[in-house]
Design an enzyme around this catalytic site. Structure first.
Site, PDB file in Angstrom:
ATOM      1  N   ALA A 170       0.920  -1.006   0.028  1.00  0.00           N
ATOM      2  CA  ALA A 170       0.104  -0.089   0.006  1.00  0.00           C
ATOM      3  C   ALA A 170       0.830   1.231  -0.153  1.00  0.00           C
ATOM      4  O   ALA A 170       1.959   1.418   0.893  1.00  0.00           O
ATOM      5  CB  ALA A 170      -0.884  -0.023   1.401  1.00  0.00           C
ATOM      6  N   GLU A 211       1.066   5.771  -0.412  1.00  0.00           N
ATOM      7  CA  GLU A 211       0.365   6.734   0.041  1.00  0.00           C
ATOM      8  C   GLU A 211      -0.889   7.224  -0.735  1.00  0.00           C
ATOM      9  O   GLU A 211      -1.817   7.631  -0.081  1.00  0.00           O
ATOM     10  CB  GLU A 211       1.464   7.836   0.037  1.00  0.00           C
ATOM     11  N   ASP A 253      14.441  11.681   3.039  1.00  0.00           N
ATOM     12  CA  ASP A 253      13.758  10.254   4.058  1.00  0.00           C
ATOM     13  C   ASP A 253      14.609   9.119   3.512  1.00  0.00           C
ATOM     14  O   ASP A 253      13.961   8.212   3.232  1.00  0.00           O
ATOM     15  CB  ASP A 253      12.205  10.520   3.449  1.00  0.00           C
TER      16      ASP A 253
HETATM   17  P1  AMP Z   1       5.830   3.021  -1.545  1.00  0.00           P
HETATM   18  O1  AMP Z   1       4.344   3.738  -1.668  1.00  0.00           O
HETATM   19  O2  AMP Z   1       6.806   3.577  -2.520  1.00  0.00           O
HETATM   20  O3  AMP Z   1       6.594   3.272  -0.174  1.00  0.00           O
HETATM   21  O4  AMP Z   1       5.573   1.612  -1.406  1.00  0.00           O
HETATM   22  C1  AMP Z   1       4.655   0.819  -0.880  1.00  0.00           C
HETATM   23  C2  AMP Z   1       5.274  -0.657  -0.807  1.00  0.00           C
HETATM   24  O5  AMP Z   1       5.167  -1.180  -1.959  1.00  0.00           O
HETATM   25  C3  AMP Z   1       6.665  -0.649  -0.311  1.00  0.00           C
HETATM   26  O6  AMP Z   1       7.030  -0.674   1.012  1.00  0.00           O
HETATM   27  C4  AMP Z   1       7.113  -2.074  -1.037  1.00  0.00           C
HETATM   28  O7  AMP Z   1       6.857  -3.207  -0.337  1.00  0.00           O
HETATM   29  C5  AMP Z   1       6.325  -2.192  -2.203  1.00  0.00           C
HETATM   30  N1  AMP Z   1       6.828  -1.518  -3.412  1.00  0.00           N
HETATM   31  C6  AMP Z   1       6.946  -0.297  -3.852  1.00  0.00           C
HETATM   32  N2  AMP Z   1       7.594  -0.328  -4.969  1.00  0.00           N
HETATM   33  C7  AMP Z   1       8.226  -1.516  -5.361  1.00  0.00           C
HETATM   34  C8  AMP Z   1       8.897  -2.070  -6.423  1.00  0.00           C
HETATM   35  N3  AMP Z   1       9.348  -1.291  -7.382  1.00  0.00           N
HETATM   36  N4  AMP Z   1       8.925  -3.537  -6.511  1.00  0.00           N
HETATM   37  C9  AMP Z   1       8.600  -4.217  -5.297  1.00  0.00           C
HETATM   38  N5  AMP Z   1       7.718  -3.795  -4.337  1.00  0.00           N
HETATM   39  C10 AMP Z   1       7.559  -2.418  -4.344  1.00  0.00           C
END
Ligand code: AMP
Length: 490
Positions: free
Chosen positions: A143, A145, A260
């Site tokens: 998930a 933001e 961050d």
């Molecule tokens: P974020 O909004 O970028 O913090 O993404 C939320 C979560 O989605 C992250 O904590 C990851 O577990 C997963 N995630 C985001 N981008 C990727 C990616 N490029 N490959 C694999 N998992 C991802």
């Protein structure tokens, strides 16, 4: 292949901003960084050979057919028109003429998407539009933001199918949310580095708005390490840290400040390659002086943030270095929470009083030392990312340097006396926790403690001890040694 461009009709004493992009049969590439040039006050612009007509030579690596696209932004009486250039660090890079030659910057500079009057233009400039029909969504993996993060596949014409992560903007979004969501893509799209998460493109043409990035099989670094507690060798951990430092060096060279940096914002692929991610703008606190401490909970990640950034929002690459030190600690402790259950207020207070995180279990001395260097109070005393990469490279090439572990706290207590007697130069270096420099000293002919009277800052540079924090520690100890003899205060 054209790699030069003549620009005439320019006004003297005026700043022009140029941007270059490639044009091939495949379409337009993304713009390179801005090149800011100031015409001389004489009546001719002197770039290149002063005897030649005005030539702006731009070197292009790997271009096929090149179209130089000029956005001439006339900065007349201090006012920009067209779009404004924004730099995170205004002290940086402005090109100067040297004997009629222009110095092109070694690297590109990041362009903040908010500096575009039309944020959609930033997206067009930095991100490739992908047709929704080339994407197949498979499963939800997290998930974000703004909505769900899914994994899936991307098949672009004449390219092989690849695994991707797909972030989508949840339905019912406002125009501002759409802009903030897509700002991450226009930032990410400017980067091209093996340790920075790669943007494949965006879908903006239909109602569904998506950001497509490379897929990172092992997800975020903090949960990955917790899941594999104790399962990696120290060399593997240092390899991960090296990758993160290299990505951060790239970002800082582009004048991008992350703000961050934390293990939760690092993604790991199936080869254990770590990549910096999370370039969203919405969490970056621009105008709210209260946000650090109060209600907006977790907006400034206190435990990861340098004191000057918490106190007066001085976010710089040096504050990113502080956060990097915390990431080192997270990695070596396999995803432990920094400062454990201490409250944010207690962390701020402890740091101000000089407390620093102790070495995690089984932590090599050199690594904890590097963490402590990243947490120097004065930000100019912290190492630069380039130095961190070099230090980690050396450790990887010479793994025995990781053998010496930090001693148990009992040992530290026993030695935490005000005075320690040292008999040899080696003992002295160990006592001030600079044992890694024994060879630097001996190779430069320093054998006895007495010979230390000749040591000063430039001498330390000469013998390869360049980190400001280390120089400070050595020099203050030398001074102390000169006054107190072999009774060394540590
Ligand atoms: P974020 O909004 O970028 O913090 O993404 C939320 C979560 O989605 C992250 O904590 C990851 O577990 C997963 N995630 C985001 N981008 C990727 C990616 N490029 N490959 C694999 N998992 C991802």
């Amino acid at each position: 292949r054209l790699n030069s461009m003549t620009v005439d009709g320019l006004k003297p004493g005026t700043t022009y901003v140029f941007r270059v992009r490639a044009h091939t049969d495949g379409g337009y590439g993304t713009y390179g960084g801005e090149i800011e040039l100031e015409t001389s006050h004489e009546d001719m612009l002197a770039i290149g050979d002063p005897n030649q007509p005005t030539i702006l030579a731009v070197s292009i690596a790997g271009g096929i057919v090149l179209l130089i696209f000029l956005v001439a932004c006339f900065v007349i009486s201090g006012r920009h028109c067209g779009y404004i250039k924004a730099k995170q660090d205004p002290d940086e890079e402005k090109m100067h003429f040297q004997h009629g030659r222009v110095k092109l910057p070694g690297s590109r500079t990041y362009v903040h998407p908010h500096t575009y009057e039309d944020p959609n233009q930033a997206i067009r400039d930095f991100a490739k539009e992908i047709d929704a029909s080339s994407i197949r969504i498979e499963r939800v993996i997290g998930a974000g933001e703004f909505g769900e993060v899914c994994s899936g596949r991307l098949k672009l014409p004449s390219k092989r199918e690849i695994c991707v992560a797909i972030k989508s903007l949840k339905a019912g979004y406002s125009e501002k949310q759409r802009r903030d969501f897509l700002s991450e893509a226009s930032i990410m799209g400017q980067f091209d580095h093996p340790n920075i998460i790669r943007l494949e493109g965006v879908v903006t043409k239909c109602k569904l708005v998506m950001i497509i990035t490379e897929f990172m099989e092992n997800g975020s670094l903090d949960s990955f390490l917790r899941k594999h507690d104790g399962q990696f060798t120290m060399i593997q951990l240092v390899g991960m840290l090296r990758g993160i430092a290299s990505g951060m060096k790239y970002l800082s060279d582009m004048n991008y400040v992350h703000r961050d940096l934390a293990a939760r914002n690092i993604l790991v692929n199936s080869n254990l390659v770590c990549k910096v991610s999370d370039f969203g703008l919405s969490r970056v606190l621009e105008d709210d002086p209260e946000a650090a401490y109060t209600t907006r909970g977790g907006k400034i990640p206190i435990r990861w943030t340098a004191p000057e950034a918490i106190a007066y929002r001085k976010f710089t690459s040096a504050s990113d270095v502080w956060s990097y030190g915390i990431v080192m600690w997270e990695v070596v402790s396999f995803g432990e929470r920094p400062y454990w259950e201490m409250s944010n207020q207690d962390v701020i207070k402890a740091i101000d009083e000089g407390y620093r995180l102790p070495a995690p279990m089984d932590c090599p001395l050199v690594l904890h030392q590097l963490m402590l260097d990243c947490w120097e109070k004065a930000r100019s005393d912290r190492p630069k990312f380039g130095q961190i990469v070099n230090i980690l490279d050396k450790l990887i090439r010479n793994p025995s340097s990781l053998k010496q572990l930090t001693q148990s706290s009992a040992w530290q207590d026993a030695n935490a006396q005000d005075c320690l007697t040292v008999a040899t130069l080696e003992e002295w270096l160990d006592a001030i926790k600079m044992g890694q420099y024994k060879e630097n000293f001996s190779a430069a002919g320093y054998v006895t403690l007495e010979s230390l009277i000749y040591v000063n800052g430039s001498e330390l540079n000469k013998i390869g001890i360049t980190l400001p924090g280390h120089q400070k520690r050595i020099l203050s100890s030398v001074q102390n040694f000169q006054t107190h003899g072999a009774h060394l205060q540590v």
